[in-house]
Design an enzyme around this catalytic site. Sequence first.
Site, PDB file in Angstrom:
ATOM      1  N   PRO A 255       0.788  -1.222   0.000  1.00 28.28           N
ATOM      2  CA  PRO A 255       0.000   0.000   0.000  1.00 28.28           C
ATOM      3  C   PRO A 255       0.826   1.282   0.000  1.00 28.28           C
ATOM      4  O   PRO A 255       1.863   1.364   0.651  1.00 28.28           O
ATOM      5  CB  PRO A 255      -0.809  -0.109   1.309  1.00 28.28           C
ATOM      6  N   ASN A 256       0.328   2.225  -0.773  1.00 29.25           N
ATOM      7  CA  ASN A 256       0.882   3.583  -0.904  1.00 29.25           C
ATOM      8  C   ASN A 256       2.135   3.650  -1.765  1.00 29.25           C
ATOM      9  O   ASN A 256       2.613   4.743  -2.071  1.00 29.25           O
ATOM     10  CB  ASN A 256       1.155   4.209   0.484  1.00 29.25           C
TER      11      ASN A 256
ATOM     12  N   ARG B  90       5.263  10.797  -2.804  1.00 30.49           N
ATOM     13  CA  ARG B  90       5.001  10.624  -1.381  1.00 30.49           C
ATOM     14  C   ARG B  90       6.304  10.703  -0.581  1.00 30.49           C
ATOM     15  O   ARG B  90       7.217   9.913  -0.817  1.00 30.49           O
ATOM     16  CB  ARG B  90       4.386   9.226  -1.208  1.00 30.49           C
TER      17      ARG B  90
ATOM     18  N   TYR C  34      11.484   8.336   0.748  1.00 33.75           N
ATOM     19  CA  TYR C  34      11.363   7.235  -0.214  1.00 33.75           C
ATOM     20  C   TYR C  34      12.010   7.506  -1.569  1.00 33.75           C
ATOM     21  O   TYR C  34      12.028   6.609  -2.424  1.00 33.75           O
ATOM     22  CB  TYR C  34       9.884   6.879  -0.395  1.00 33.75           C
TER      23      TYR C  34
ATOM     24  N   ASN D  41       7.938  -5.655  -1.198  1.00 35.10           N
ATOM     25  CA  ASN D  41       7.936  -4.548  -0.250  1.00 35.10           C
ATOM     26  C   ASN D  41       6.508  -4.477   0.288  1.00 35.10           C
ATOM     27  O   ASN D  41       5.617  -3.939  -0.371  1.00 35.10           O
ATOM     28  CB  ASN D  41       8.336  -3.226  -0.910  1.00 35.10           C
TER      29      ASN D  41
ATOM     30  N   ALA E 175       3.292  -0.916   4.817  1.00 34.79           N
ATOM     31  CA  ALA E 175       2.772  -0.924   6.197  1.00 34.79           C
ATOM     32  C   ALA E 175       2.309  -2.310   6.645  1.00 34.79           C
ATOM     33  O   ALA E 175       2.307  -2.596   7.855  1.00 34.79           O
ATOM     34  CB  ALA E 175       1.638   0.089   6.330  1.00 34.79           C
TER      35      ALA E 175
ATOM     36  N   GLU F 135      12.513  -9.601   1.268  1.00 31.43           N
ATOM     37  CA  GLU F 135      11.759  -8.444   1.771  1.00 31.43           C
ATOM     38  C   GLU F 135      12.604  -7.192   1.564  1.00 31.43           C
ATOM     39  O   GLU F 135      13.766  -7.162   1.964  1.00 31.43           O
ATOM     40  CB  GLU F 135      11.473  -8.674   3.266  1.00 31.43           C
TER      41      GLU F 135
ATOM     42  N   HIS G 189      12.764  -2.877   1.864  1.00 30.18           N
ATOM     43  CA  HIS G 189      12.236  -1.579   2.303  1.00 30.18           C
ATOM     44  C   HIS G 189      13.165  -0.493   1.792  1.00 30.18           C
ATOM     45  O   HIS G 189      14.388  -0.603   1.949  1.00 30.18           O
ATOM     46  CB  HIS G 189      12.146  -1.499   3.830  1.00 30.18           C
TER      47      HIS G 189
ATOM     48  N   ARG H 110      13.572   4.353  12.254  1.00 26.47           N
ATOM     49  CA  ARG H 110      12.324   5.130  12.260  1.00 26.47           C
ATOM     50  C   ARG H 110      11.494   4.782  13.506  1.00 26.47           C
ATOM     51  O   ARG H 110      12.018   4.243  14.473  1.00 26.47           O
ATOM     52  CB  ARG H 110      11.585   4.870  10.950  1.00 26.47           C
TER      53      ARG H 110
HETATM   54  C1  DQA Z   1       8.435   0.895   3.642  1.00 25.03           C
HETATM   55  C2  DQA Z   1       8.547   1.105   5.160  1.00 25.03           C
HETATM   56  C3  DQA Z   1       7.200   0.907   5.831  1.00 25.03           C
HETATM   57  O1  DQA Z   1       7.325   1.095   7.244  1.00 25.03           O
HETATM   58  C4  DQA Z   1       6.200   1.914   5.307  1.00 25.03           C
HETATM   59  O2  DQA Z   1       4.929   1.669   5.873  1.00 25.03           O
HETATM   60  C5  DQA Z   1       6.137   1.954   3.825  1.00 25.03           C
HETATM   61  C6  DQA Z   1       7.358   1.770   3.035  1.00 25.03           C
HETATM   62  C7  DQA Z   1       9.749   1.219   2.921  1.00 25.03           C
HETATM   63  O3  DQA Z   1       9.866   0.855   1.742  1.00 25.03           O
HETATM   64  O4  DQA Z   1      10.637   1.854   3.481  1.00 25.03           O
HETATM   65  O5  DQA Z   1       5.088   2.229   3.249  1.00 25.03           O
HETATM   66  O6  DQA Z   1       8.137  -0.472   3.392  1.00 25.03           O
END
Ligand code: DQA
Length: 147
Positions: A9-10, A17, A22, A73, A76, A97, A99, A106
Amino acid sequence: MNILLLNGPNLNLLGDREPEIYGADTLADIERGLSEHARAAGAGLDCFQTNHEGEAIDRIHAARGVADALIINPAAWTHTSIALLDALNAFAGRVVEVHLSNVHRRESFRHRSYVSLRADGVIAGLGVYGYRAALDYVLNGAERGTV
Ligand code: DQA
């Protein structure tokens, strides 16, 4: 070899964003670069992004017996989703995985990852390069016959 790239998501808003966290690349930029790299290595990369947890789970189910590896990825859902963990546990291939940000630097709620309980490897904080490193790991693993 078939690889699934799954973004949660997002992440469709990448580039727009919180670019200070990011980065400036859009998801389309990232997917294009990784797809070209996979193709040059003779592999197929299937790219999928969703903001809907059930869709992500359905996509992982569809990858069972089809994809050799999954680069994910989970955004959240990393920190919340036992359902996603269970779906990944039903997938037999390699799971990496990724990120973009260093989640450990964080908020404390980002320090826990359910997905890490299943992932073969975790990359955090290397920005877009993290996806590329994950892809190279999967591709090289195939050469070694370990994927
Ligand atoms: C994320 C880190 C997560 O905590 C966050 O909710 C994201 C992006 C990252 O790529 O750094 O949406 O996965």
